[in-house]
Design a protein around this motif. Structure first.
Motif, short mmCIF file in Angstrom:
data_model
loop_
_atom_site.label_atom_id
_atom_site.label_comp_id
_atom_site.label_asym_id
_atom_site.label_seq_id
_atom_site.Cartn_x
_atom_site.Cartn_y
_atom_site.Cartn_z
N ARG A 250 35.81 42.84 45.22
CA ARG A 250 35.61 42.08 43.98
C ARG A 250 34.54 41.02 44.19
O ARG A 250 33.73 40.77 43.31
CB ARG A 250 36.91 41.40 43.54
N HIS A 313 33.40 48.26 42.25
CA HIS A 313 34.56 47.94 41.41
C HIS A 313 34.12 47.95 39.95
O HIS A 313 33.36 47.08 39.53
CB HIS A 313 35.14 46.57 41.77
N THR A 318 38.94 46.49 34.96
CA THR A 318 39.57 45.19 34.77
C THR A 318 39.74 44.87 33.29
O THR A 318 40.78 44.39 32.86
CB THR A 318 38.68 44.10 35.41
N GLY A 321 41.26 48.80 31.47
CA GLY A 321 42.37 49.55 32.05
C GLY A 321 42.00 50.93 32.55
O GLY A 321 40.85 51.38 32.46
N ARG A 345 48.71 49.02 29.97
CA ARG A 345 48.09 48.32 31.09
C ARG A 345 49.12 48.21 32.20
O ARG A 345 50.30 47.93 31.95
CB ARG A 345 47.64 46.91 30.67
N GLU A 348 47.60 45.30 38.45
CA GLU A 348 46.25 45.55 38.95
C GLU A 348 46.20 46.46 40.19
O GLU A 348 45.39 47.39 40.23
CB GLU A 348 45.54 44.23 39.23
N GLU A 351 46.54 50.02 39.08
CA GLU A 351 45.36 50.54 38.37
C GLU A 351 44.21 50.82 39.34
O GLU A 351 43.56 51.85 39.25
CB GLU A 351 44.90 49.53 37.31
N VAL A 352 43.99 49.89 40.27
CA VAL A 352 42.87 50.06 41.20
C VAL A 352 43.09 51.29 42.08
O VAL A 352 42.21 52.14 42.22
CB VAL A 352 42.69 48.79 42.07
N ARG B 61 34.95 37.85 32.24
CA ARG B 61 35.28 39.23 31.93
C ARG B 61 34.48 39.62 30.69
O ARG B 61 33.27 39.56 30.74
CB ARG B 61 36.78 39.38 31.80
#
Lengths: 439, 219
Positions: A250, A313, A318, A321, A345, A348, A351-352, B61
């Motif tokens: 990240r 990434h 992020t 989703g 969602r 994290e 999801e990653v 973001r």
């Protein structure tokens, strides 16, 4: 064919620590004059009522539990019996300190979540809870009985030691220490005192023996098992490693985005402005062409940097989703990909991990499978995410061959999930990921 | 001359964009570095066009994009040009789903290097057209068998659609592809038929791409 995590060699367990009370008992005179016998008697003396109480409770809970199991309430009683072993284990670890200076560590892991439900869920899954339950079951029949024996022997010995006093106090009533033979007076009862003292010595040793045995048993059943310990520590260090790796990804993504990418955009803009001005001067046509080329090169560098950053990434993961991020990969994939993901969602890490698994699987499908179609499907049922990536290629994928799949299996295992690959020669290849989402 | 409010968190780029816009004959009313400041500036100044980055403080973001959507829902007629580092269609989808697409633009940041193209996009957004970055369009319209109903288009039709999506009119399109305007019209009607789009609806140049974007919205 299933990808499995390579096993990690575990070093041999260190020798078990000595039992303090047994060591002390090896020096008879010092032992008898110390506090050790008293500690052992207190430990065993308090242990037997506790042991029988636990035995009674267990008998009632288990008996009713089995009887009522059909009604459903029984299961609750059985669960209560099992859960009750946890506080009992805690009490016993504390009580053990009376006879053992080296404490026994709490074997339970930290809780995943707050509240009684999370407590129960975590504890019932642990092996430590079952070992504590085993200890609870031994407490009454084995240690309770042994403790009762020692305490009875102690009481009897004390009575014998006190026999001259008893004889004197009861006179002129006749007293019989040995059935059938009346003791004439307190002096004659001194023989009883001698036997009583011998009994006390015997009781002290019996107490030390039994208390020591209980220390051994408690260490085995109430303490953390060394191998659990190591596996737990190993898992934790791997989790830390993966987390550190993720954080670093990240950071690199952020640095590239906020630094190099913006600089390149600014460069390309400056070149654009320069080109615009040069074009106003026909005599500078050569320079304008050069600047234009520079701008094209900056543009190319930007495009490459963008792909690189996405590979490190993807921001869309992020922001939008898993489903959106996978759809982006699918759009760019050389082989047609059908995406069927209906997902909320998710945490994290889930999801990653899921994203990189899908990306890797799709890359493999494009490179090796010769597939003409790939399908990605995913659902969350209960608290488990299940993803399947299937292709109609030639199969024969070997999870052991590349670092890619084995690495992914590791990452999935980190989240207490599972990655399986089914790829018979001739196809089709199916890669399946299951990950709990509760975190 | 357009009165522009600019939101971009990189100081370097903010200065460059201000210079570029000024050179283009526009006036930068305010240039801000985060999403809340953008909302405040627009409320205070009422600009002709808003130019904003997607990734913005405070959260780094998609705050810029969210601010753009908020501005549009408060005033659907406010032209907004969104600059993005991401080709990801999810952002374009987020921008174009919901209200009207008129006066909305989604451009990759790289595009600011092509100064005239960028200024032209700004002008078109202000005129109420829709601008979608050619790169995003390329990704969306890439020939792929699985991609119904775009699979029904011929390569030439796809090419025409891609240019239409960028907001080129028939004349410019004909010039770009070295074909006559009449054949552009022919291709266009064929595209609309194949994609089941109502040819009478306004601003139909980008309808096809928008239809696709909306179709691509993840469930």
């Amino acid at each position: 064919m299933s990808a499995s995590i390579p096993s990690v060699p575990v070093p041999p367990a260190p020798p078990a620590p000595p039992v303090a009370v047994w060591r002390a008992a090896r020096r008879p005179l010092r032992f008898l004059g110390s506090w050790w016998p008293w500690r052992c008697w207190a430990y065993l003396g308090s242990g037997f009522p506790l042991g029988y109480g636990v035995l009674l409770a267990l008998a009632v809970l288990l008996g009713l539990g089995v009887l009522l199991a059909v009604a459903g309430v029984g299961l609750l009683l059985l669960t209560a019996a099992l859960a009750g072993a946890v506080p009992l284990g805690e009490l016993e670890r504390r009580r053990l300190r009376w006879v053992e200076p080296r404490p026994v560590a709490d074997p339970h892991t930290s809780l995943a979540g707050a509240g009684p439900a999370a407590w129960l869920r975590t504890r019932l899954r642990e092996r430590a809870t079952w070992r504590e339950f085993g200890y609870a079951a031994l407490l009454g029949p084995v240690f309770g009985a042994a403790g009762l024996g020692v305490v009875s022997l102690l009481a009897f010995s004390l009575m014998l030691v006190a026999s001259p006093v008893i004889v004197w106090a009861l006179a002129p009533e006749p007293v019989m220490l040995v059935p059938g033979e009346v003791v004439a007076g307190p002096l004659e009862a001194l023989g009883g005192t001698a036997v009583g003292l011998a009994g006390l010595v015997l009781t002290a040793y019996a107490g030390a023996l039994i208390a020591g045995a209980q220390v051994k048993c408690a260490r085995l059943l109430l303490g953390p098992r060394t191998e659990d310990d190591r596996v737990l520590e190993l898992t934790r260090s791997r989790v830390r490693l993966v987390e550190a790796f993720e954080a670093e990804r990240r950071r690199i993504e952020r640095d590239l985005h906020d630094g190099a990418q913006q600089q390149l955009v600014a460069l390309s803009m400056t070149l654009g402005l320069a080109e615009l001005r040069l074009r106003a001067h026909p005599e500078a046509a050569d320079a304008a062409a050069l600047v234009s080329r520079g701008r094209e090169e900056a543009k190319l560098a930007l495009a490459q940097l963008r792909d690189l950053v996405r590979g490190i990434h993807p921001q869309v993961l992020t922001d939008h989703g898993l489903a959106a991020a996978v759809s982006e990969v699918a759009l760019r994939h050389p082989v047609p990909v059908t995406v069927d993901l209906e997902l909320p969602r998710l945490p994290e890490p889930v999801e990653v991990t899921a994203y990189f698994t899908v990306a890797e699987a799709l890359a493999n499908a494009a490179k090796h499978s010769g597939a003409s179609r790939v399908g990605v499907a995913g659902r969350v049922e209960g608290d488990r995410l299940t993803l399947t990536i299937t292709d109609d290629g030639r199969g024969g994928a070997d999870p052991g061959a590349g670092a890619g799949l084995a690495g992914l299996a590791d990452r999935v295992a980190m989240l207490r999930g599972r990655l399986t690959v089914s790829s018979p020669v001739g196809g089709p290849t199916e890669l399946r990921v299951e990950v709990p989402c509760s975190g | 001359m357009l009165r522009v409010i600019l939101a971009e968190d990189s100081v370097l780029l903010r200065a460059g964009l201000t210079e570029l816009l000024t050179l283009g004959g526009h006036r930068v009313l305010a240039s801000v570095g985060d999403a809340p400041a953008l909302l405040r500036a627009v409320a205070a100044e009422r600009p002709d066009v808003v130019v904003t980055d997607v990734r913005m403080p405070p959260g780094l973001r998609d705050e810029g994009l969210r601010a753009a959507l908020e501005l549009r829902s408060a005033d659907p007629s406010l032209p907004v040009l969104v600059l993005s580092q991401y080709v990801a269609t999810a952002y374009a989808t987020q921008l174009f789903t919901g209200g009207s697409a008129a006066g909305l633009g989604y451009l990759l940041k790289d595009r600011v290097g092509e100064v005239e193209e960028f200024l032209d996009a700004l002008r078109r957004v202000h005129e109420g057209q829709t601008v979608i970055d050619p790169e995003v369009v390329r990704v969306l319209l890439a020939p792929r068998p699985a991609n119904e109903p775009l699979a029904r288009l011929t390569p030439r039709e796809r090419e025409v659609l891609a240019l239409m999506a960028q907001g080129l009119n028939n004349q410019a399109l004909a010039a770009r592809l070295f074909i006559t305007e009449a054949s552009v019209v022919k291709h266009a009607s064929s595209i609309f038929t194949k994609l089941d789009l109502d040819p009478t609806e306004g601003n139909r140049r980008v309808l096809a791409v928008l239809a696709h974007l909306r179709g691509a919205e993840p469930a």
